[in-house]
Design a protein around this motif. Sequence first.
Motif, PDB file in Angstrom:
ATOM      1  N   ASN A 482      12.182  -1.355  -6.895  1.00 52.25           N
ATOM      2  CA  ASN A 482      10.885  -1.022  -7.482  1.00 52.25           C
ATOM      3  C   ASN A 482       9.905  -2.197  -7.394  1.00 52.25           C
ATOM      4  O   ASN A 482      10.247  -3.332  -7.703  1.00 52.25           O
ATOM      5  CB  ASN A 482      11.058  -0.646  -8.959  1.00 52.25           C
ATOM      6  CG  ASN A 482      11.847   0.629  -9.132  1.00 52.25           C
ATOM      7  OD1 ASN A 482      11.717   1.566  -8.351  1.00 52.25           O
ATOM      8  ND2 ASN A 482      12.688   0.671 -10.159  1.00 52.25           N
ATOM      9  N   ASN A 603      11.254   3.579  -4.452  1.00 53.02           N
ATOM     10  CA  ASN A 603      10.325   2.623  -5.035  1.00 53.02           C
ATOM     11  C   ASN A 603       9.495   3.346  -6.075  1.00 53.02           C
ATOM     12  O   ASN A 603       8.589   4.107  -5.726  1.00 53.02           O
ATOM     13  CB  ASN A 603       9.427   2.014  -3.952  1.00 53.02           C
ATOM     14  CG  ASN A 603       8.292   1.180  -4.538  1.00 53.02           C
ATOM     15  OD1 ASN A 603       8.359   0.698  -5.674  1.00 53.02           O
ATOM     16  ND2 ASN A 603       7.218   1.027  -3.764  1.00 53.02           N
ATOM     17  N   ASN A 604       9.827   3.126  -7.356  1.00 47.94           N
ATOM     18  CA  ASN A 604       9.114   3.795  -8.444  1.00 47.94           C
ATOM     19  C   ASN A 604       9.018   5.310  -8.192  1.00 47.94           C
ATOM     20  O   ASN A 604       7.942   5.908  -8.237  1.00 47.94           O
ATOM     21  CB  ASN A 604       7.734   3.180  -8.642  1.00 47.94           C
ATOM     22  CG  ASN A 604       7.808   1.759  -9.161  1.00 47.94           C
ATOM     23  OD1 ASN A 604       8.495   1.484 -10.144  1.00 47.94           O
ATOM     24  ND2 ASN A 604       7.122   0.831  -8.499  1.00 47.94           N
TER      25      ASN A 604
END
Length: 618
Positions: A482, A603-604
Amino acid sequence: MGRPCICCIKPSSGSSSSSSSSSGSGSSSVSASSSSSSDDSGGGEAECCAVCFSVSLSNAVDDGSGGIEPGPVEATTPVQNQGCAFFFDADEVGCGAPCDPDQISVGRLTATCVEITNINEIPESDTEGREKYTSCVENGKKVERWSINVSVACIECPTGDFGIPYADGTNNNYYFCCGETPSGCLDLHVSQFVDPNRPYHCTMCWTINKVDEDLYESSSSSSVFCPCVSTPCPDGGFSEYPTMAIEPEIYKNINQFREMLGPGPGTELHKIIPKFLESDGCGCRDMAKKMNFWGPEKCDIQRDHIVDYLVKKGKEVKLFGWVPKKMIREVSNRMLTLAIDRAKNKQTENWFVAVTTAPRQVSTINTCLESLVVAGFNPYIFAEPETNGIDLDVYGERLIQNKEKKGVWYNWINSARYAIENSDAEIIMTVQDDSMFHPDSKTFTESMLWPAKDVGFVSLYTPKHYSFRPKNKTELKAPGVNRVYTRSLWGACALVWPRKVLEEVLQHKIIYTWLGVPTRTRSIWKRKKEERRNDPSLVQNSDTAIGKIMNSMKRSMYFVDPSPVNHFATHSTTGHGGNLGRRNCHRCAEFSVPLARQVPLMNNEQELFKIDYKDIEI
């Protein structure tokens, strides 16, 4: 016994809620709340709860009226903070439990302080506490509650047996007007001790000696600088034990990776000669780990030494029961060649790993290095003078020993510059010596580099608060690699850099002008700046500086969560405490489970991009 022992331990999420001010038993909080204030020694209204304080212990004595009071001080501590626990020789204050001959009696005291702003925060059954609250308020004072917990146990010294339980003792609440010196006495009974069949009872008194926080320096990682110190056993084995008892997951991970070998010629040789690691007392596992650290090229150079070892062990433990004695050397040599060739074929990306280390009360460097080797790395060590605990027999060839102290910031710069100037590695990882790596760290990282064209670094360590959503501090982010947005970095335990980015970092103006995080008091900061200009080894807060450089360069920062790296030190080299609260991961990766099963390539909550090194923009 010399100085008493203080070790940093894991804090709970809140303060103790024990409601009685009389003795009682049961488990309790093992930390203190982080207060932002301390006693006001300069006049005016005293603020509640000391950030920094010392603890004094004594035996109870008759007060002359049928009660008890503290006797002469038997043990005391230097300054500590509310993230510390005070470990002491229980026999010294008359509270030593009956122990086996090969054990010592050790105690632990923890103190939690919170400000009380409403009488309803004090249980109705606690009449003394409510009376104190009323008295303080009537005199225009604030009220603070100290929750004191004492534990006593028998432990071995050195502490080879981690299974000896720590028995939680009495947890009491005491109320004071802010500005008073907290003190009291605790009864400890057999019911609190680990073995109820052994008679045990004592009364111990304590005093909290508050300290003015302005005497201590602010830092990026804690509100004030209040060092935790410890006193080990004469053989150095004692001070680690209490943290091991309280942080079982971290030490479970240590035990797991120590059973592993990692990739390399030693592991390949084991596959060819299974008995190589199976014979009791052989020492062959240590040789295999040493071969893995050496790598194929060094093993080829050390061929005669390794073959001599195999021939010797072949005779001692019959590694080659099927080989005629005249042929053992020739067979050993051929098998070593095969192991080296197999290891060469399995080598992957070109890395340079730089580990910075400095003297510690409890050395962490060998555990860090061993975990790196198991993960497949071949680290270089950049050591400050008088650094303790490095196994020179294994790591000596990759040790760069500073002749003069460089300090946290300039040792990091030195290690990064060395990596650039002495290697062609496209992947450079800077590591602090209290980092412990998941065995899959190298292979997993290679599977996801690089996550963006503007990437600054990928951190294999994710501190606790980076696992939570920034606008909702109680809601966890989804696991993944992240991106984190922060004005200044917290935690630089294990940063993976693209070479071209690190080259630019080393040219940034902050590299040469950084003096650390300013203190809250201007006069102190002015003095500190001058001291650090005269002695650059005093410059700290490298993580904050790196974060500022990343933001100035408009580069993105990524954190792997669950964290493949555990921050496992019990003591900071710079006095910032141990692995408490934000100083460790909230989601620490389980070492027995592959990282690919724990960390999705997201990623997030969005699919993670993968960019080739050549496409990273500068």
